[in-house]
Design an enzyme around this catalytic site. Structure first.
Site: not given
Ligand code: NAD
Length: 424
Positions: A115
């Protein structure tokens, strides 16, 4: 610090790395002779902290701290996203890399866990500054990454454009185009169809399966989603398309409630345009009351440590499916288990992204690209097979789905570790 991340501020919060260590401790009694090797899971193989200096548009020089961590490479090259967020720390990146080791093992793709991240608020940067920061960071972690070594991907606040800059910078430094160094790239640069939606799709597929196991039909469910980004947004679209009702949403900007169900198509258009849910139709409620809104299925899809002992008792959902990494603290896990709320853990629920990243990597190597239909079919099969395997382990040992998932993941990693042996 964002006002919504209240649980980060609890004095006894273990933090993401503490949560991960506790999860490993809980699974160790089930590992039999492999527990001899368990310490290997409790320390990252290598960590790198880099200084990322860039010239800002106003002529001043800014320095950002960046990280890349290889947690465990026993089963293959490192795999894991890059996060841009003001709260990123080395220990958070360590935890996220460790969850990647478990996750890749759980869906049995031939990767280890890695990561990366930069401690920055990317919203404060211009596009040019974002590009310069991304390129400098990529050069600084050059010795860690490569198609056979460690393959970054998008995470919070990073996207296809950032992957394109990372791929280009690495390629320029190598002297040849190396599309396989990152996944989650634009399709025109060797990206895979279906990658953008894969994590949200996996969340939905696993939620449907788990809800059916509980004797319910997902088409009748009411759903609350925290985070409407890459993961939460696509999950919302699929729940809505299946007929489920999205009744509560929260992101960094607002918390909204609509008991008759949001118009998800309009909601996603609003988010695409404004990058937040604020301003969309719905009753504005307090951040804390998001957790107690009546719903059947709760999808945390934002950040770590969101469900803690502070709000676990208030949760109304029957089923929690973790789109985010590490959203539930171990204490909250205990409370939820006692209350009979089923939790499908992150290391299976959000493994759709890394699964299609694996497909992307394979397609880049063979320069032969699959149809979206093939990708989605293979993804669904891997997710459902992995989930069924976990349910069976949970029944055998009479443990939670989280412990069962960790049993499967840790066993695979430690068997590889044992077979490879120690050098010298
Ligand atoms: P992203 O940046 O596309 O979206 C993040 C979301 O979280 C946004 O809607 C943002 O407004 C919200 N957010 C941020 N801070 C916040 C807070 N304090 N309170 C409430 N909401 C808040 O990110 P993503 O890629 O969708 O990732 C989201 C989660 O999923 C993370 O934990 C990431 O590690 C995990 N994840 C992502 C992927 C991927 O393929 N993108 C894969 C596995 C896991």
């Amino acid at each position: 610090m964002n006002h919504l991340v209240a649980s980060y501020l609890e004095p006894d919060n273990l933090g993401a790395w503490g949560t991960y260590l506790e999860q490993v401790d809980r699974v160790t009694p089930y590992l039999g002779p492999l527990s001899r090797w368990v310490e290997t899971l409790k320390r990252p193989k290598r960590t790198l902290i880099v200084d990322v200096p860039i010239e800002l548009d106003n002529g001043t020089i800014a320095h950002y701290e960046g990280y890349r961590v290889h947690h465990n490479l026993s089963r293959g090259p490192g795999k894991g996203g890059v996060r841009y967020h003001p709260n990123v720390t080395l220990s958070e990146v360590m935890a996220l890399s460790a969850w990647m080791s478990i996750k890749t093992a759980v869906v049995n793709v031939p990767f280890g866990g890695a990561k990366g991240g930069i401690r920055v608020d990317p919203k404060s940067l211009s596009l040019g500054e974002l590009e310069r920061m991304t390129r400098r960071f990529t050069s600084e972690i050059n010795m860690m990454i490569g198609p056979q070594k460690d393959i970054p991907a998008p995470d919070v606040n990073t996207n296809e454009q950032i992957m394109a800059w990372m791929m280009d910078t690495y390629s320029v430094n190598q002297g040849h185009t190396a599309t396989g160094v990152v996944t989650g790239k634009p399709i025109s640069l060797g990206g895979s169809l279906g990658r953008r939606d894969a994590t949200g799709r996996g969340v939905f597929v696993v939620a449907k399966e788990a809800y059916a196991d509980m004797g319910f039909d997902i088409t009748q469910a009411t759903v609350a989603i925290q985070g409407l980004g890459n993961v939460g947004g696509e999950a919302a679209r699929l729940f809505d398309r299946a007929g489920a009702k999205i009744v509560a949403i929260q992101d960094h900007s607002a918390t909204l409630y609509n008991p008759s169900g949001f118009n998800v198509t309009e909601l996603l258009k609003h988010v695409a345009l404004t990058h937040e849910i604020k301003g969309f139709n719905g009753e504005s409620i307090s951040a804390e009351s998001f957790w107690s809104t009546p719903c059947d299925v709760l999808i945390p899809a934002a950040l770590e440590s969101q469900i803690s002992k502070v709000n676990a008792n208030a949760i109304q959902a029957k089923l929690i499916v973790e789109g985010a990494n590490g959203p539930t603290t171990p204490e909250a896990d205990d409370i939820l288990q006692e209350r009979g709320i089923i939790v499908v853990p992150d290391v299976i629920a959000n493994a759709g992204g890394v699964t299609v990243s694996y497909f992307e990597w394979v397609q880049d190597f063979s320069s032969f690209f699959w149809t979206e239909e093939e990708i989605n079919q293979r993804l669904d099969k891997i997710m459902i097979d992995a989930f069924r395997g976990i349910v069976s382990v949970a029944k055998t040992h009479n443990v939670s789905l989280r412990t069962a998932t960790f049993i499967v993941g840790c066993e695979r990693i430690l068997k590889a570790r044992q077979l490879r042996g120690l050098y010298p």
